[in-house]
Scaffold this motif. Structure first.
Motif, PDB file in Angstrom:
ATOM      1  N   LEU A 240      14.624  74.768  13.169  1.00  0.00           N
ATOM      2  CA  LEU A 240      14.926  75.717  14.217  1.00  0.00           C
ATOM      3  C   LEU A 240      15.863  76.771  13.535  1.00  0.00           C
ATOM      4  N   PRO A 241      15.902  77.866  14.088  1.00  0.00           N
ATOM      5  CA  PRO A 241      17.054  79.000  13.503  1.00  0.00           C
ATOM      6  C   PRO A 241      18.700  78.422  13.601  1.00  0.00           C
ATOM      7  N   PRO A 242      19.269  78.792  12.907  1.00  0.00           N
ATOM      8  CA  PRO A 242      20.692  78.783  12.747  1.00  0.00           C
ATOM      9  C   PRO A 242      21.513  78.551  14.209  1.00  0.00           C
ATOM     10  N   GLN A 243      21.112  79.362  15.070  1.00  0.00           N
ATOM     11  CA  GLN A 243      21.954  79.447  16.302  1.00  0.00           C
ATOM     12  C   GLN A 243      21.468  78.214  17.171  1.00  0.00           C
ATOM     13  N   ALA A 244      20.457  77.751  17.010  1.00  0.00           N
ATOM     14  CA  ALA A 244      19.727  76.498  17.787  1.00  0.00           C
ATOM     15  C   ALA A 244      20.641  75.522  17.270  1.00  0.00           C
ATOM     16  N   ARG A 245      20.717  75.287  15.860  1.00  0.00           N
ATOM     17  CA  ARG A 245      21.056  74.210  15.095  1.00  0.00           C
ATOM     18  C   ARG A 245      22.613  74.034  15.483  1.00  0.00           C
ATOM     19  N   GLN A 246      23.434  74.945  15.370  1.00  0.00           N
ATOM     20  CA  GLN A 246      24.841  75.048  15.783  1.00  0.00           C
ATOM     21  C   GLN A 246      24.942  74.582  17.044  1.00  0.00           C
ATOM     22  N   ALA A 247      24.226  75.280  18.105  1.00  0.00           N
ATOM     23  CA  ALA A 247      24.499  74.837  19.460  1.00  0.00           C
ATOM     24  C   ALA A 247      24.179  73.560  19.928  1.00  0.00           C
ATOM     25  N   ILE A 295      17.353  74.137   4.519  1.00  0.00           N
ATOM     26  CA  ILE A 295      18.311  73.003   4.381  1.00  0.00           C
ATOM     27  C   ILE A 295      19.239  74.020   3.163  1.00  0.00           C
ATOM     28  N   LEU A 296      18.635  74.404   2.004  1.00  0.00           N
ATOM     29  CA  LEU A 296      19.122  74.773   1.026  1.00  0.00           C
ATOM     30  C   LEU A 296      19.952  76.016   1.557  1.00  0.00           C
ATOM     31  N   THR A 300      24.184  76.196   1.302  1.00  0.00           N
ATOM     32  CA  THR A 300      25.234  77.241   0.630  1.00  0.00           C
ATOM     33  C   THR A 300      25.920  77.972   1.656  1.00  0.00           C
ATOM     34  N   ALA A 301      25.595  78.013   3.020  1.00  0.00           N
ATOM     35  CA  ALA A 301      26.258  78.774   3.764  1.00  0.00           C
ATOM     36  C   ALA A 301      27.594  78.125   4.079  1.00  0.00           C
TER      37      ALA A 301
END
Length: 302
Positions: A240-247, A295-296, A300-301
């Motif tokens: 999923l996009p980063p926004q979904a992952r963070q939420a 994942i990579l 890195t982020a």
């Protein structure tokens, strides 16, 4: 499309013959392909039903799990899940158990269907929280509900190390396999999980998450249902996009150790998928490559 050496071929003619023999009242309904995954081939039956035929004898055990446990889990979940309405029995033409379910309307989660990815991640976290809080009802990992993704990482190390080596040959020019292996080994160095076992869906990837009106509507395909440690449940977040992952992370308040193990499970599923399906299922290989790249990028982020 044959994916496994011991696969039993199916087509619409076979599906209709099973219906004629076991549910003749449905046999004349329209029947059309409704997708094929790594474990099952599916046909939509009329407007309201779905026929699900396992590819192998091992996949058929997952069908039994769904038939037994989904009716008991569904009342505890706020979103729709598959509802078995017929437990198909083996025949000479198809020597495995199979199922008919209620059809659930919805589209796969993706850029064209989800309106708010942060909201989607929070909604998915709520479903996971509900599932993990359901009483085990006496179920244990010895009751046919044991799957590798609910256990520890260490028993998978030899297998996944081989898959990493395979990936160096196939996708090594596109993905930093050495970096993925470092992330895998960092998780192996952590203590094994020791918390209580919970119910696990096992494969919460976008194709198993149905969207309606831009929001998460239903969770399907409980073939990976198991009882075990929750770490691997979070592994599909890199699909999923980063926004979904963070939420999702924020909503469940996951700690760094859990996240590190979840990432390792995501690597395991990705590299093993590439290794196993490289010659047979390019679309699934592409999903695995996208997951590993995410994942990579995420590592890195951070």
């Amino acid at each position: 499309m044959t994916l496994h050496e011991n696969e039993i071929p199916v087509d619409e003619t076979l599906a209709r013959s099973l219906l004629r023999a076991q549910r003749p009242e449905w046999a004349a309904l329209p029947l059309s392909p409704a997708g094929a995954g790594t474990d099952n081939t599916m046909y939509r039956l009329g407007d309201d039903l779905l026929v699900r035929l396992p590819r192998t004898a091992g996949n058929a055990q997952s069908v039994r799990k769904e038939q037994e446990w989904l009716p008991r889990l569904a009342p505890h979940l706020s979103c729709p899940v598959p509802e078995p309405v017929h437990a198909g029995t083996p025949t000479d033409a198809f020597p495995l158990v199979w199922s008919v379910y209620r059809w659930i309307d919805g589209d796969e989660a993706g850029p064209g269907t989800v309106r708010d990815w942060a909201g989607f991640g929070a909604d998915l976290a709520a479903v996971v929280r509900e599932l993990h809080r359901i009483d085990l009802m006496g179920a244990t990992r010895t009751d046919g509900l044991s799957w590798y993704r609910g256990g520890g990482l260490t028993p998978c190390d030899q297998w996944i190390s081989g898959c990493l080596d395979d990936c160096r040959t196939t996708v090594g020019q596109e993905l930093d396999i050495d970096a993925l292996e470092r992330l895998w080994r960092a998780a192996l160095a952590l203590p094994e999980p020791s918390g209580p076992h919970v119910w696990l869906h096992g494969d919460l990837k976008p194709t198993n998450l149905l969207v309606r009106d831009g929001r998460l509507h239903a969770v399907i395909d409980f073939g990976g249902l198991s009882v075990g440690f929750p770490d691997a449940e979070h592994s599909t977040l890199w699909d999923l996009p980063p926004q979904a992952r963070q939420a999702y992370w924020n909503a469940l308040d996951l700690d760094t150790v859990t996240w590190t193990r979840a990432r390792a499970w995501a690597i395991a599923v990705g590299v093993s998928g590439i290794s196993y399906y490289w010659d047979t299922f390019p679309a699934f290989v592409a999903e695995c490559r996208a997951r590993l790249q995410a994942i990579l990028t995420d590592a890195t982020a951070r």
